[in-house]
Design a protein around this motif. Structure first.
Motif, PDB file in Angstrom:
ATOM      1  N   ASP A  64       0.822  -1.209   0.000  1.00 48.10           N
ATOM      2  CA  ASP A  64       0.000   0.000   0.000  1.00 48.10           C
ATOM      3  C   ASP A  64       0.859   1.263   0.000  1.00 48.10           C
ATOM      4  O   ASP A  64       2.005   1.223   0.432  1.00 48.10           O
ATOM      5  CB  ASP A  64      -0.873  -0.020   1.271  1.00 48.10           C
ATOM      6  N   ASP A  65       0.290   2.349  -0.476  1.00 52.58           N
ATOM      7  CA  ASP A  65       0.948   3.667  -0.431  1.00 52.58           C
ATOM      8  C   ASP A  65       2.335   3.613  -1.053  1.00 52.58           C
ATOM      9  O   ASP A  65       3.273   4.258  -0.580  1.00 52.58           O
ATOM     10  CB  ASP A  65       1.069   4.170   1.018  1.00 52.58           C
ATOM     11  N   GLU A 106      -4.433   4.354  -6.848  1.00 54.70           N
ATOM     12  CA  GLU A 106      -5.514   4.829  -5.978  1.00 54.70           C
ATOM     13  C   GLU A 106      -5.653   6.343  -6.048  1.00 54.70           C
ATOM     14  O   GLU A 106      -4.754   7.046  -6.489  1.00 54.70           O
ATOM     15  CB  GLU A 106      -5.335   4.343  -4.546  1.00 54.70           C
ATOM     16  N   ASP A 123       0.469   5.344  -4.669  1.00 55.64           N
ATOM     17  CA  ASP A 123      -0.181   6.258  -3.745  1.00 55.64           C
ATOM     18  C   ASP A 123      -0.863   7.420  -4.467  1.00 55.64           C
ATOM     19  O   ASP A 123      -0.395   7.911  -5.485  1.00 55.64           O
ATOM     20  CB  ASP A 123       0.838   6.811  -2.750  1.00 55.64           C
TER      21      ASP A 123
HETATM   22 CA    CA Z   1      -3.250   3.458   0.039  1.00 56.44          CA
END
Ligand code: CA
Ligand code: C2E
Ligand code: CA
Ligand code: CA
Length: 276
Positions: free
Chosen positions: A178-179, A235, A201
């Protein structure tokens, strides 16, 4: 004022700043929020970049407090992390999400995959794999439909992270970083990490069309992902221009307001059920 055990409450002292007091108040409310039924799970669609077809959803926790109103995760997740509350909260989100997906499946709505955020604090617990196993058994969830989102910090913070992630992968669970791009991943460990997906991200996505630096970072993440064989999810995709840029680079999945915000399960189903 930290490092107080489970189920204990903090007390105010006169010399505390208002900020510290507000924090303690929120932490005390947060401790009871789960058992009081104030938490819920919302779902945000993830779509195939080329076809726009629904491929999954990310579970995002919501807190509706009678005292504080609706509190954004950016305010209570860090508090939950610091206080350890994230362990019970995160495990609840996992169970509730699997329960919802299986209930949907039983009534004719098949969500191909669901993504749950995993805190370092959860993964650190020696009993984590057992907890996860129990959720899968109790809900009947197929691990192949479960994706766990971890941040790069997991690998730094958890001593046996590689072994743990490898066990999750062997269970058939998908792992996403993630990110991605905001941490300190070194390329050498990225190559060894048993994850299948990178999530670009939103802080980079927001610069598409206006910030050449962000665009260059996205291009290099895509090139890296291609050579190391990762799937990529972007995202924070809000505009068609961003989606087109990402599609042209071969980004696999999109998540963002362009395709939908995180909404309550009933609304999600109503929006995404395909009526034949
Ligand atoms: Ca994220
Ligand atoms: P995240 O995992 O990076 O989740 C994506 C965040 O971006 C979500 O915020 C989502 O609502 C928001 N978002 C999605 N699309 C867009 C867009 O197009 N534009 C903009 N501006 N924002 C978009 P949210 O729900 O407020 O969650 C914030 C963070 O809280 C999450 O970031 C995650 O780190 C954490 N979080 C949420 N639920 C959980 C959970 O169950 N467990 C853990 N450990 N963390 C959670
Ligand atoms: Ca996430
Ligand atoms: Ca984020």
């Amino acid at each position: 004022a930290k490092a107080i055990g489970r189920g204990q409450f903090h007390f105010y002292t006169p010399e505390m700043t208002r900020d510290a007091q507000a924090r303690i108040r929120m932490e005390n409310l947060l401790r009871r929020a789960l058992e009081n039924g104030e938490m819920s799970v919302h779902l945000q669609p993830q779509v195939d970049t080329q076809t726009g077809v629904l491929v999954g959803a990310e579970a995002l926790v919501r807190w509706n407090s009678p005292e504080l109103g609706s509190v954004p995760p950016s305010r209570f997740i860090p508090l939950a992390e610091d206080s350890g509350i994230i362990v019970s909260l995160g495990n609840w989100v996992l169970r509730e999400t699997c329960r919802q997906v299986m209930q949907w499946q039983g009534s004719g709505f098949d969500l191909p995959q669901v993504s749950v955020n995993l805190s370092v604090k959860q993964l650190e617990r020696p009993e984590f794999i057992d907890t996860l196993d129990q959720v899968l058994v109790d809900t009947g969830m197929d691990p192949a439909r479960l994706k766990l989102e971890i941040t790069e910090s997991v690998v730094m913070a958890v001593s046996d992270a590689f072994e743990l992630l490898e066990r999750l992968r062997r269970l058939g669970i998908t792992l996403a970083l993630d990110d991605f791009g905001t941490g300190y991943s070194s390329l050498s460990y990225l190559k060894m990490l048993p994850v299948q997906q990178l999530k670009i991200d939103q802080s980079f996505v927001v610069g598409i069309g206006s910030n050449p630096g962000d665009e260059a970072i996205i291009r290099s993440v895509m090139a890296l992902a291609r050579s190391l064989d990762f799937e990529v999810v972007a995202e924070g995709v809000e505009t068609a221009e961003q989606a087109d840029f990402l599609a042209a680079l071969g980004c696999h999945q999109l998540q963002g307001y362009l395709h939908g915000r995180a909404v309550a399960p009933a609304e999600f189903r109503a929006r995404w059920s395909v009526v034949a």
